[in-house]
Write a protein that holds these residues in place. Sequence first.
Motif, PDB file in Angstrom:
ATOM      1  N   TYR A 196      30.727  30.588  49.046  1.00 32.15           N
ATOM      2  CA  TYR A 196      30.532  31.492  47.918  1.00 32.15           C
ATOM      3  C   TYR A 196      31.593  31.217  46.860  1.00 32.15           C
ATOM      4  CZ  TYR A 196      27.761  34.180  51.296  1.00 32.15           C
ATOM      5  OH  TYR A 196      26.836  34.574  52.239  1.00 32.15           O
ATOM      6  N   ARG A 197      31.248  31.489  45.614  1.00 35.96           N
ATOM      7  CA  ARG A 197      32.184  31.432  44.496  1.00 35.96           C
ATOM      8  C   ARG A 197      32.280  32.832  43.899  1.00 35.96           C
ATOM      9  NH1 ARG A 197      29.684  28.337  39.442  1.00 35.96           N
ATOM     10  NH2 ARG A 197      31.295  29.635  38.490  1.00 35.96           N
ATOM     11  N   SER A 198      33.406  33.157  43.283  1.00 39.05           N
ATOM     12  CA  SER A 198      33.564  34.539  42.821  1.00 39.05           C
ATOM     13  C   SER A 198      34.574  34.654  41.691  1.00 39.05           C
ATOM     14  CB  SER A 198      34.017  35.435  43.981  1.00 39.05           C
ATOM     15  OG  SER A 198      34.021  36.807  43.612  1.00 39.05           O
ATOM     16  N   ASP A 199      34.513  35.817  41.055  1.00 41.47           N
ATOM     17  CA  ASP A 199      35.584  36.254  40.175  1.00 41.47           C
ATOM     18  C   ASP A 199      36.610  37.003  41.030  1.00 41.47           C
ATOM     19  OD1 ASP A 199      33.564  38.106  40.637  1.00 41.47           O
ATOM     20  OD2 ASP A 199      33.790  39.125  38.723  1.00 41.47           O
ATOM     21  N   ALA A 200      37.490  37.762  40.406  1.00 41.04           N
ATOM     22  CA  ALA A 200      38.604  38.397  41.115  1.00 41.04           C
ATOM     23  C   ALA A 200      38.106  39.283  42.253  1.00 41.04           C
ATOM     24  CB  ALA A 200      39.436  39.213  40.132  1.00 41.04           C
ATOM     25  N   LEU A 201      38.853  39.280  43.351  1.00 41.91           N
ATOM     26  CA  LEU A 201      38.446  40.018  44.550  1.00 41.91           C
ATOM     27  C   LEU A 201      39.380  41.185  44.850  1.00 41.91           C
ATOM     28  CD1 LEU A 201      37.361  36.990  46.749  1.00 41.91           C
ATOM     29  CD2 LEU A 201      35.881  38.732  45.718  1.00 41.91           C
ATOM     30  N   HIS A 202      40.139  41.607  43.858  1.00 43.99           N
ATOM     31  CA  HIS A 202      40.893  42.861  44.012  1.00 43.99           C
ATOM     32  C   HIS A 202      40.006  44.055  43.674  1.00 43.99           C
ATOM     33  CE1 HIS A 202      41.055  42.247  39.664  1.00 43.99           C
ATOM     34  NE2 HIS A 202      41.275  43.544  39.561  1.00 43.99           N
ATOM     35  N   THR A 203      38.819  43.773  43.160  1.00 48.00           N
ATOM     36  CA  THR A 203      37.946  44.809  42.605  1.00 48.00           C
ATOM     37  C   THR A 203      36.992  45.401  43.626  1.00 48.00           C
ATOM     38  OG1 THR A 203      36.374  43.065  42.016  1.00 48.00           O
ATOM     39  CG2 THR A 203      37.960  43.708  40.328  1.00 48.00           C
ATOM     40  N   ILE A 204      36.944  44.865  44.859  1.00 49.17           N
ATOM     41  CA  ILE A 204      35.928  45.272  45.823  1.00 49.17           C
ATOM     42  C   ILE A 204      36.161  46.728  46.235  1.00 49.17           C
ATOM     43  CG2 ILE A 204      34.809  44.734  48.009  1.00 49.17           C
ATOM     44  CD1 ILE A 204      34.659  42.502  45.944  1.00 49.17           C
ATOM     45  N   THR A 205      35.185  47.578  45.944  1.00 51.72           N
ATOM     46  CA  THR A 205      35.344  49.001  46.206  1.00 51.72           C
ATOM     47  C   THR A 205      34.036  49.588  46.713  1.00 51.72           C
ATOM     48  OG1 THR A 205      34.744  49.532  43.912  1.00 51.72           O
ATOM     49  CG2 THR A 205      37.103  49.328  44.414  1.00 51.72           C
ATOM     50  N   GLY A 206      34.121  50.803  47.252  1.00 50.62           N
ATOM     51  CA  GLY A 206      32.944  51.588  47.596  1.00 50.62           C
ATOM     52  C   GLY A 206      31.996  50.879  48.536  1.00 50.62           C
ATOM     53  N   PRO A 207      30.691  51.032  48.314  1.00 53.91           N
ATOM     54  CA  PRO A 207      29.694  50.407  49.196  1.00 53.91           C
ATOM     55  C   PRO A 207      29.820  48.888  49.254  1.00 53.91           C
ATOM     56  CG  PRO A 207      28.662  52.026  47.742  1.00 53.91           C
ATOM     57  CD  PRO A 207      30.065  51.849  47.257  1.00 53.91           C
ATOM     58  N   ASP A 208      30.342  48.271  48.204  1.00 58.50           N
ATOM     59  CA  ASP A 208      30.500  46.814  48.205  1.00 58.50           C
ATOM     60  C   ASP A 208      31.417  46.340  49.325  1.00 58.50           C
ATOM     61  OD1 ASP A 208      28.876  46.650  46.036  1.00 58.50           O
ATOM     62  OD2 ASP A 208      30.429  46.029  44.618  1.00 58.50           O
ATOM     63  N   LEU A 209      32.356  47.190  49.732  1.00 66.14           N
ATOM     64  CA  LEU A 209      33.311  46.773  50.749  1.00 66.14           C
ATOM     65  C   LEU A 209      32.604  46.489  52.073  1.00 66.14           C
ATOM     66  CD1 LEU A 209      36.275  46.213  51.280  1.00 66.14           C
ATOM     67  CD2 LEU A 209      36.572  48.630  51.851  1.00 66.14           C
ATOM     68  N   ASP A 210      31.627  47.300  52.413  1.00 66.61           N
ATOM     69  CA  ASP A 210      30.883  47.070  53.654  1.00 66.61           C
ATOM     70  C   ASP A 210      30.082  45.773  53.581  1.00 66.61           C
ATOM     71  OD1 ASP A 210      31.830  49.399  54.805  1.00 66.61           O
ATOM     72  OD2 ASP A 210      30.125  50.608  54.149  1.00 66.61           O
ATOM     73  N   VAL A 211      29.463  45.503  52.429  1.00 67.85           N
ATOM     74  CA  VAL A 211      28.715  44.258  52.248  1.00 67.85           C
ATOM     75  C   VAL A 211      29.653  43.059  52.366  1.00 67.85           C
ATOM     76  CG1 VAL A 211      27.284  42.915  50.662  1.00 67.85           C
ATOM     77  CG2 VAL A 211      26.985  45.404  50.809  1.00 67.85           C
ATOM     78  N   TYR A 212      30.770  43.165  51.701  1.00 65.25           N
ATOM     79  CA  TYR A 212      31.789  42.106  51.686  1.00 65.25           C
ATOM     80  C   TYR A 212      32.268  41.805  53.102  1.00 65.25           C
ATOM     81  CZ  TYR A 212      36.288  40.024  50.013  1.00 65.25           C
ATOM     82  OH  TYR A 212      37.371  39.220  49.745  1.00 65.25           O
TER      83      TYR A 212
END
Length: 265
Positions: A40-56
């Motif tokens: 995977y490629r991504s932008d900044a990963l300090h931003t992972i919050t809320g429901p996204d954290l479980d997906v991540y």
Amino acid sequence: MGIVCVVTNDGFLLPSAPNFRDLGGHRTREGRTVRSGLIYRSDALHTITGPDLDVYQGLGLRQLVDLRTHHERDRLPDVVPEGAEYAVVGVQNAEAAGANFVDLLSDPDRARAVFGGGAAERFMREVYRALVSDTEALDGYRELVERAAKGPTSLVFHCSAGKDRTGWGAALLLTLLGVDRAAVTEDFLVSNARQANTDRWMRQLSKDSQLPWEDVEPMTRVRAAYLDTAFDRVDEVYGSFDAYVAQGLKLSEGTLEALRTRMLD
């Protein structure tokens, strides 16, 4: 038969990191397919919050490769998935002009000198030339490819906006896998629709620096000309992409074969 350009992940896997996307799904010139779910490629990963954290956490990420400078890492540390190795793999001289981006744009006089009056696009082209031939970039991108080829997967690599340092890394990996240049460019340009986070902080930096938005905007988007600049630099310095890989990146045939074996169906 012509090559069909396939851009993967039209949706947003992680809305809080909008440029997080799978490198898989592309067809190669030989008709093979880049496997999904491995890189995977991504932008900044300090931003992972809320429901996204479980997906991540559920993606099974085993390596997080951070391409940012220490200025960025110290200011905004990553959210590292459980069980993943965190690796700092710099591709840019942290003390080069413009590398400490936030501080530079916070100083109106310096910002005008470096970016004002249309200079931002020239600055971006210099960034892409450096990503091809500077020592830090050669060492860093070699390590990225080696980790993608031989390290545990799945892997995510990222910078701040996920478009320039990450963009060249993705272009490099896809080209090594045999993806057509048109599809590589199309994948590169997808970042333009995924810059909501970047726009927020860049507009604030524009205000702080007293630079008009039109002077800053070239740094908030990717352009095909930026990627062309990198490939032109490859030809200028090394003569060909294959020579860049062998002489510049010093990647072994064993590593390249391991990458293809892992990543191609």
